[in-house]
Design a protein around this motif. Sequence first.
Motif, PDB file in Angstrom:
ATOM      1  N   ILE A 144       0.782  -1.139   0.006  1.00 31.24           N
ATOM      2  CA  ILE A 144       0.003  -0.020   0.165  1.00 31.24           C
ATOM      3  C   ILE A 144       1.021   1.360  -0.055  1.00 31.24           C
ATOM      4  N   THR A 145       1.967   1.187   0.727  1.00 31.34           N
ATOM      5  CA  THR A 145       2.735   2.402   0.828  1.00 31.34           C
ATOM      6  C   THR A 145       3.317   2.635  -0.528  1.00 31.34           C
ATOM      7  N   ALA A 146       3.922   1.613  -1.428  1.00 30.59           N
ATOM      8  CA  ALA A 146       4.610   1.472  -2.649  1.00 30.59           C
ATOM      9  C   ALA A 146       3.402   2.245  -3.544  1.00 30.59           C
ATOM     10  N   PHE A 147       2.002   1.852  -3.453  1.00 31.09           N
ATOM     11  CA  PHE A 147       1.218   2.413  -4.443  1.00 31.09           C
ATOM     12  C   PHE A 147       0.934   4.033  -4.005  1.00 31.09           C
ATOM     13  N   PHE A 148       0.652   4.213  -2.577  1.00 33.20           N
ATOM     14  CA  PHE A 148       0.221   5.351  -2.330  1.00 33.20           C
ATOM     15  C   PHE A 148       1.294   6.519  -2.779  1.00 33.20           C
ATOM     16  N   ALA A 149       2.465   6.156  -2.327  1.00 31.80           N
ATOM     17  CA  ALA A 149       3.472   7.288  -2.410  1.00 31.80           C
ATOM     18  C   ALA A 149       3.759   7.468  -3.954  1.00 31.80           C
ATOM     19  N   ALA A 150       3.588   6.550  -4.808  1.00 40.18           N
ATOM     20  CA  ALA A 150       4.036   6.674  -6.155  1.00 40.18           C
ATOM     21  C   ALA A 150       2.743   7.569  -6.737  1.00 40.18           C
ATOM     22  N   SER A 151       1.535   7.347  -6.119  1.00 34.80           N
ATOM     23  CA  SER A 151       0.395   8.082  -6.704  1.00 34.80           C
ATOM     24  C   SER A 151       0.419   9.706  -6.271  1.00 34.80           C
ATOM     25  N   VAL A 152       0.901   9.603  -5.182  1.00 40.25           N
ATOM     26  CA  VAL A 152       1.204  11.018  -4.730  1.00 40.25           C
ATOM     27  C   VAL A 152       2.254  11.782  -5.190  1.00 40.25           C
ATOM     28  N   GLY A 153       3.277  11.150  -5.640  1.00 36.86           N
ATOM     29  CA  GLY A 153       4.372  11.794  -6.534  1.00 36.86           C
ATOM     30  C   GLY A 153       4.094  11.895  -7.962  1.00 36.86           C
ATOM     31  N   LEU A 154       2.821  11.546  -8.220  1.00 39.00           N
ATOM     32  CA  LEU A 154       2.192  11.774  -9.684  1.00 39.00           C
ATOM     33  C   LEU A 154       2.074  13.390 -10.044  1.00 39.00           C
ATOM     34  N   VAL A 155       1.498  14.206  -8.696  1.00 37.46           N
ATOM     35  CA  VAL A 155       1.267  15.268  -8.844  1.00 37.46           C
ATOM     36  C   VAL A 155       2.055  16.374  -8.155  1.00 37.46           C
ATOM     37  N   GLN A 156       3.165  15.911  -7.437  1.00 35.89           N
ATOM     38  CA  GLN A 156       3.835  16.908  -6.708  1.00 35.89           C
ATOM     39  C   GLN A 156       4.564  18.014  -7.785  1.00 35.89           C
ATOM     40  N   ASN A 157       4.815  19.094  -7.154  1.00 32.48           N
ATOM     41  CA  ASN A 157       5.718  20.092  -8.195  1.00 32.48           C
ATOM     42  C   ASN A 157       6.995  20.478  -7.583  1.00 32.48           C
ATOM     43  N   ASP A 158       7.152  20.181  -6.416  1.00 34.14           N
ATOM     44  CA  ASP A 158       8.528  20.419  -5.916  1.00 34.14           C
ATOM     45  C   ASP A 158       9.537  19.256  -6.222  1.00 34.14           C
ATOM     46  N   LEU A 159      10.640  19.649  -6.948  1.00 33.60           N
ATOM     47  CA  LEU A 159      11.335  18.655  -7.446  1.00 33.60           C
ATOM     48  C   LEU A 159      11.984  17.497  -6.322  1.00 33.60           C
ATOM     49  N   LYS A 160      12.301  18.086  -5.335  1.00 33.34           N
ATOM     50  CA  LYS A 160      12.802  17.258  -4.267  1.00 33.34           C
ATOM     51  C   LYS A 160      11.341  16.169  -3.780  1.00 33.34           C
ATOM     52  N   PHE A 217      -8.511  18.035 -17.892  1.00 32.60           N
ATOM     53  CA  PHE A 217      -8.728  16.951 -16.978  1.00 32.60           C
ATOM     54  C   PHE A 217      -8.802  17.564 -15.564  1.00 32.60           C
ATOM     55  N   LYS A 218      -7.631  18.351 -15.354  1.00 33.38           N
ATOM     56  CA  LYS A 218      -7.529  18.795 -13.849  1.00 33.38           C
ATOM     57  C   LYS A 218      -8.777  19.876 -13.643  1.00 33.38           C
ATOM     58  N   LEU A 219      -9.141  20.286 -14.369  1.00 36.40           N
ATOM     59  CA  LEU A 219     -10.250  21.235 -14.250  1.00 36.40           C
ATOM     60  C   LEU A 219     -11.605  20.801 -14.221  1.00 36.40           C
ATOM     61  N   SER A 220     -11.988  19.552 -14.752  1.00 35.80           N
ATOM     62  CA  SER A 220     -13.121  18.862 -14.612  1.00 35.80           C
ATOM     63  C   SER A 220     -13.357  18.475 -13.474  1.00 35.80           C
ATOM     64  N   SER A 221     -14.690  18.290 -13.069  1.00 35.96           N
ATOM     65  CA  SER A 221     -15.103  18.091 -11.556  1.00 35.96           C
ATOM     66  C   SER A 221     -14.184  16.853 -11.038  1.00 35.96           C
ATOM     67  N   VAL A 222     -14.520  15.490 -11.979  1.00 30.22           N
ATOM     68  CA  VAL A 222     -13.682  14.472 -11.346  1.00 30.22           C
ATOM     69  C   VAL A 222     -12.336  14.649 -11.164  1.00 30.22           C
ATOM     70  N   GLY A 223     -11.708  15.203 -12.264  1.00 30.62           N
ATOM     71  CA  GLY A 223     -10.193  15.487 -12.445  1.00 30.62           C
ATOM     72  C   GLY A 223      -9.780  16.434 -11.285  1.00 30.62           C
ATOM     73  N   LEU A 224     -10.461  17.264 -10.849  1.00 31.87           N
ATOM     74  CA  LEU A 224     -10.362  18.028  -9.704  1.00 31.87           C
ATOM     75  C   LEU A 224     -10.226  17.443  -8.512  1.00 31.87           C
ATOM     76  N   ALA A 225     -11.283  16.661  -8.151  1.00 28.94           N
ATOM     77  CA  ALA A 225     -11.172  15.838  -7.015  1.00 28.94           C
ATOM     78  C   ALA A 225     -10.138  14.883  -7.159  1.00 28.94           C
ATOM     79  N   LEU A 226      -9.787  14.335  -8.002  1.00 30.57           N
ATOM     80  CA  LEU A 226      -8.588  13.259  -8.024  1.00 30.57           C
ATOM     81  C   LEU A 226      -7.534  14.143  -7.847  1.00 30.57           C
ATOM     82  N   TYR A 227      -7.321  15.262  -8.473  1.00 30.91           N
ATOM     83  CA  TYR A 227      -5.975  16.095  -8.258  1.00 30.91           C
ATOM     84  C   TYR A 227      -5.816  16.585  -6.910  1.00 30.91           C
ATOM     85  N   SER A 228      -6.912  16.775  -6.309  1.00 31.40           N
ATOM     86  CA  SER A 228      -6.708  17.568  -4.680  1.00 31.40           C
ATOM     87  C   SER A 228      -6.417  16.399  -4.035  1.00 31.40           C
ATOM     88  N   PHE A 229      -7.180  15.155  -4.144  1.00 30.73           N
ATOM     89  CA  PHE A 229      -6.922  13.927  -3.330  1.00 30.73           C
ATOM     90  C   PHE A 229      -5.168  13.558  -3.404  1.00 30.73           C
TER      91      PHE A 229
END
Lengths: 100, 667
Positions: free
Chosen positions: B293-309, B546-558
């Motif tokens: 679960i950690t592997a999956f969770f962290a990878a999914s969060v890493g998808l949308v981070q903007n900070d390089l580090k 996609f980010k601006l659509s309602s589903v996409g926004l919810a997913l992106y914020s999540f």
Amino acid sequence: MFFKEYLILAIILFFLGIIGILLNRKNIIIMLMSIEIILLSITFLFIIYSVYLDDLIGQVFSLYILTVAAAESAIALAILVAYYRLRGSIAVRYLNVMKG
Amino acid sequence: MYFSIILLPLLGSFIAGLFGRFIGSKGAQFITTSFIGLAFIFSSIAFYEVALSNSPCYLTLFTWIDSGMLEISWSFMFDTLSVVMLVVVTSISFLVHLYSIEYMETDPHIPRFMSYLSIFTFFMLILVTADNFVQLFVGWEGVGLASYLLINFWFTRLQANKSAMKALIVNRIGDFSLSLGMFTIFYVFKSLDFATVFALSSNFFNSTIYFLTFEVDALTIISILLFIGAVGKSAQIGLHTWLPDAMEGPTPVSALIHAATMVTAGVFLIIRCSPLFEYAPFSLILITFVGSITAFFAASVGLVQNDLKRVIAYSTCSQLGYMVFACGLSNYSVGMFHLFNHAFFKALLFLSAGAVIHAMNDEQDMRKMGGLISVIPITYAMILIGSLSLMGFPFLTGFYSKDVILEVAYAKFTIEGTFAHWLGSISAFFTSFYSFRLIYLTFLNNPQSNLTTFKKAHEPVFFMLIPLFVLGFGSIFIGYLTRDMFIGLGTNFWGNSIFISQINLNLIDSEFIPYYIKLIPVGLSLVGASLAIILYNFFANIILNFKLSSVGLALYSFLSKKWYFDKIYNEFIVQKAFDFGYNISFKIIDRGLIEVIGPFGITNTILNFTKRFSQLQSGFVYHYAFVIFISLTFLIFFYGFWSVIISFVNVKLLFLFILTLLVISFK
């Protein structure tokens, strides 16, 4: 010999002196007199026992006590005079400057 | 020589830390770096002697604690597992020291920084060479402390202070659990020596103890407690929140502590305690689930981070999940192999990211970069190598360990094995996606930074390049070179340092799984990487829409709010703890109860008492005379009639009675 009677007399004198100190609220001279009475009653006891036991040391000691009592009353009177000059009164009830 | 491996970093740290004022920045850099370099050389020799020549050794110094049955000595164990960790720690540490010379050159506190780095290395070496749990705990706490000091290195920054405290406090939960585990081990085994505990562990299979009034399996509860310790240190889900925040520290610190060495201490603990975990099947299942679960969770969060580090930090978290579930599937050697490989390519990624940040004048936001490929091509090449290795591109370092992890997960043929396999495969897809998103946004995109910064951007000069090249070499070849040694079939490399029970052994099974299953991770990685490049290059509008659509926004914020972990923790735990701390423990207990009973209470009572007591002194002579008279009367009475009184009363009670009378009379 009225040994018992003398003894009772001395004790009565002693308690008279003490009660004089305890109950006296007016005059410091009365207090001094009470102290004198106590000392005299003790002296009297010494003398009684000295005679009763036939031992001269008691009488010698009573002379000592008399001397000391005389000195003590001289000092007390001196203090009294100084106190009177300072406060203008010798009442005991105003004699409570040194309280907690 | 073995002992000097451990002592040299400590010596370097002391010299740089205490005498940095006299030897200056250059001196501190030279001394610490050369001492760590020496330690690395000695570690390599130790690696040859212990691991390759199969001759583990013990160094026992002196007894530390000797109390009844508890006998703990300062003792160092050099077995294969230890020396592999020694090589990893000292080599990465040496490269990071070297790198810091240039990276921190304008910092006014260089001796302090070098001293902290060295003390961290020292504690890490204590941790990996310990031969009992208490000594391991010393190293464990020591690296936590060093991590705190280094995150907080720029102590004037509020954000750094907060992150450092968060790291320390979140780790404390794990440390508490680890110490509970140690107590339980001592309760069950009556010893804390690794040798004793591990030799006896099979005897306690299926035995039960009472833990918090519940009757539980002894080894299961021990291994779960140890695992929670590992969860804290290795940033597994639940206690992972400190790791991304720890990126506030200087970049070399992130490379050394929060990617290559300290965060792997939890994995190391699991591997070290493999004889305990092997006899606790339930906790193995738990570990597998948590890790995947950690592997999956962290990878999914890493998808949308903007900070390089932060992207790389979540990547670390995700890779740690891989290592942990590899251990949960009883393939400790595979987990260790991934740890070993990961240290190289993740340190490379962090150090290259440091080079980018250095070039971009301390800018960390990827959206403000772009176009750097023409300015810093060497760094680009290094990040590309690191990313390819990370996503498991065929025949690079990461490929050898990551694919084996996924294969053994599939070959387990249990629910948790399949679960881990699929989550791991999807994470592999995510990994390659965010890696190439990072590369695209930083290097390939149109330049987004301002002109002066872009013009000033330059390659690092010398000390920063050497580590990059060495690690780049490692990221390409280490996996290929050491695969057979670490996880080859029938390798006797590990000796007795890893124990796998025969039931759980499935490295052979993984060779016979269908061919297309073996291709899944690589295929997903390649698809993810290409998708990232194509989407960001040609279809940026689609992403935006996609980010601006309602589903996409919810997913992106999540995702960008990190699955709301921090929010939930802050609102439901941290805030409650603050409230409790202020209202109850501070206002009611500290400033309330204790002060009323303690300081204020005592002084007030005594003051009142003395006030009343001093009123006795009225100043009237006849009062004094009365007291003297009464007391004298009592004295004579007691003196004269003592022999009569004593037969009627108890002296102590009489004393108490008189005292009580005295106290009551004042009320």
